[in-house]
Every structure is written in C-alpha cells, then in structure tokens.
Write an enzyme that holds these catalytic residues in place. Structure first.
Site, PDB file in Angstrom:
ATOM      1  N   CYS A 154       0.978  -1.253  -0.153  1.00 53.27           N
ATOM      2  CA  CYS A 154      -0.028  -0.126   0.191  1.00 53.27           C
ATOM      3  C   CYS A 154       0.836   1.151   0.134  1.00 53.27           C
ATOM      4  O   CYS A 154       1.449   1.370   1.088  1.00 53.27           O
ATOM      5  CB  CYS A 154      -0.906   0.017   1.217  1.00 53.27           C
ATOM      6  SG  CYS A 154      -1.882   1.569   1.388  1.00 53.27           S
ATOM      7  N   CYS A 214      -0.361   4.045   2.339  1.00 57.13           N
ATOM      8  CA  CYS A 214      -0.184   3.793   3.606  1.00 57.13           C
ATOM      9  C   CYS A 214       1.121   4.140   4.361  1.00 57.13           C
ATOM     10  O   CYS A 214       1.644   4.790   5.096  1.00 57.13           O
ATOM     11  CB  CYS A 214      -0.611   2.497   4.022  1.00 57.13           C
ATOM     12  SG  CYS A 214      -2.337   1.950   3.610  1.00 57.13           S
ATOM     13  N   ASP A 215       2.373   3.874   3.234  1.00 54.14           N
ATOM     14  CA  ASP A 215       3.538   3.690   3.593  1.00 54.14           C
ATOM     15  C   ASP A 215       4.545   4.623   2.771  1.00 54.14           C
ATOM     16  O   ASP A 215       5.389   4.598   3.113  1.00 54.14           O
ATOM     17  CB  ASP A 215       4.012   2.102   3.673  1.00 54.14           C
ATOM     18  CG  ASP A 215       3.190   1.286   4.402  1.00 54.14           C
ATOM     19  OD1 ASP A 215       3.019   1.624   5.402  1.00 54.14           O
ATOM     20  OD2 ASP A 215       3.086  -0.128   4.122  1.00 54.14           O
TER      21      ASP A 215
END
Length: 306
Positions: A132, A135-136
């Site tokens: 992701c 997300c990261d």
C-alpha cells in the site's frame, strides 16, 4: 441473537452503497467488516474517473460514503465473519465477537493483495515490503523504491510515490503496461523509469530490506539496491466464506451472480470486486445498489416482514 433484515459483509464501496440503499428502503441493516471501513478502497491514491469528481483520493471518498451510510445503516468494524449458516427463514452469521440473524445477506468482501511468493517477501514484510503506497509511501521519501506491476493500481501508486518524493522505478514482467492510457501518459510525464520484461526473484536484507534481485525474460539477473518495494500485481477474491456456504464461484474464486446480483442461494447476493466483472469503484457501487434493491424486493415479495 440480534436480528436484521439485511446483513452486509464487507464495508468497501460496494458494501457501503448497499447499506445506503438498504437502509433508505426501510430495512434494518447491519454492515460487518473485519477491518476498518473502506477496505482496499482506502489505498487508492487518486481517481480521475469517478463521476462528480475531477480528482479524489480513495480515503476522502470512503469518508464521505461512510458518513452517508451511517445515516441509513449500522456499521461494525474490526468484526470479521467466521461462518454463515442457512437456518429457518434466514441465516446465522457468526463473527469474532457475536452471532447475528439475517433474513438476507449481501457478500461484498472485496479482495486481498496477491503476493509475489519469493524468498524474503514474508521476512521483510513491514520492513521494506509493502502492499500500500498510500499507507507507507511517506516513510520512503528521498529513498529508492520499486513498485511491481503493470495495471492501473501499480501505475497509480508509482505516480503517488513520485509525488511524495520517492525515487521510484516500476518493474513489469511484460513489454507493455495494462494500465489505462491516461495513466501511462502520466507515468511518462513524471519521468518514472520502467524496467521491462522482468520479475522479482528474491528480496534481500538483514534487519530491513536492502536490495531486490530481478530476473529478465532471458534469464539474466540484476541486484538493485532499494529501501522499499511496493507490490501491486493484482488481487485475490475474498470468497472463502461464500464457498463454505455453497455459493457458486468461478475458477478464479469470484462469486458468480446474475444481473440482479443474486447468487445461486436464495436471499444471498453479492457485489463488488469479489464478484465476476470489472474491478472499478463505480461498478462496485452500482452492484451494491442493485444487490440491496434485489434483497428488498425478494423479502417483500415473499411476504417476509421488514
């Protein structure tokens, strides 16, 4: 045992839309999700093809959809469904927290990320291996990263990583991308390099990821030093509970429905990426609306009180 007219499993775009339509029709409706509302929809960096928005991030759209759904249905997060059993006049649904009775069920569990299945992937998951970018991605600003894949998701995430300051390259196993043309054009505009005809052979490091070994179609290997690798090679339908219930699924694991989103079991419907068809946000929403409408009509026509 709490009782509902319609229980929706999965609170992604399809499930949320089904919740809106089911609740507005007067049905007592419950949405259950093993995670937080949105599912993989939260991971979409940006969309330019969702009607009404020239550009919107998945997280923003989920927030709007969740707020609207909560006005019409109840959402319970972090409550995974363990089993569904057909009983008299409905279904018994056991979760990690409770047991519910539903007169009808809409399955909208979505998909889970497909893994590379190469040495080092599990070892460095969360230590350089991610699924992701949204997300990261910020963790790898000013660092070298690879993104693996060739579809819309992979190219969208490559563009996102570039925008947040990562030094990103895309790795694709073929000599042309599957992504839509407008995304390929953006990839070129951003001057994101593509390593063609190559796949990941191994992920290496010590405490964290240090490098990735690639192998091309001719068998040549190359080790590239990177701090992160983002995997975007497709998804697998989350259809296990459907299969256990006796729902028909295809060879790829997608739930089979008709045009009204009905499955082969009466009062069970399905919508979204877990079904056959095009995996697009707007399609999932449309299927969710149809599934909820079908469920309402079937209960009403059979004289089952709502």
């Amino acid at each position: 045992m709490e009782k509902y007219d319609i229980i929706i499993i999965g609170a992604g775009p399809a499930g949320l839309t089904a919740g809106i339509y089911a609740g507005r029709q007067g049905s007592e409706t419950l949405l259950l999700d093993k995670g937080i509302t949105g599912g993989t929809g939260l991971e979409v960096p940006s969309m330019e093809n969702y009607p009404g928005y020239e550009l919107i991030a998945g997280m923003s759209l989920i927030s709007k959809m969740k707020k609207q759904t909560e006005q019409n249905a109840e959402i319970r997060e972090m409550e995974g469904v363990e089993s569904i059993q057909k009983i008299d006049n409905g279904f018994e649904i056991k979760t990690t927290k409770s047991t519910y009775f539903g007169k009808s069920v809409i399955l909208s569990m979505g998909t889970k990320h497909r893994l590379l299945k190469v040495p080092g992937e599990n070892e460095f998951k969360g230590k350089g291996v991610s699924y992701c970018a949204t997300c990261d991605g910020l963790l790898y600003r000013d660092q070298d990263v690879l993104i693996v894949g060739g579809g819309n998701g992979a190219v969208q995430e490559a563009i996102f990583l570039k925008n947040v300051g990562c030094n990103v390259k895309l790795v694709h196993r073929r000599d042309e991308l599957r992504a839509e043309k407008y995304l390929q054009n953006k990839l070129e505009e951003k001057k994101i390099p593509v390593i063609w005809n190559s796949v990941v052979k191994e992920i290496k490091g010590d405490k964290v990821l240090k490098s990735v070994v690639l192998i091309d179609n001719e068998g040549n290997t190359e080790e590239i030093k990177v701090q992160g690798i983002f995997v975007a090679i497709g998804d697998i339908p989350s259809s296990t509970i459907a299969k256990n219930l006796g729902i028909d699924i295809n060879a790829q694991g997608h739930i089979i429905t008709d045009k009204t989103q009905r499955t082969n079991i009466e009062y069970v419907y399905s919508a979204g990426d877990v079904t056959e068809g095009i995996n697009q946000w707007v399609v999932a929403c449309g299927e969710g609306a149809v599934a909820a409408t079908s469920a309402f009509e079937d209960l009403e026509q059979k004289g089952i009180e709502l």
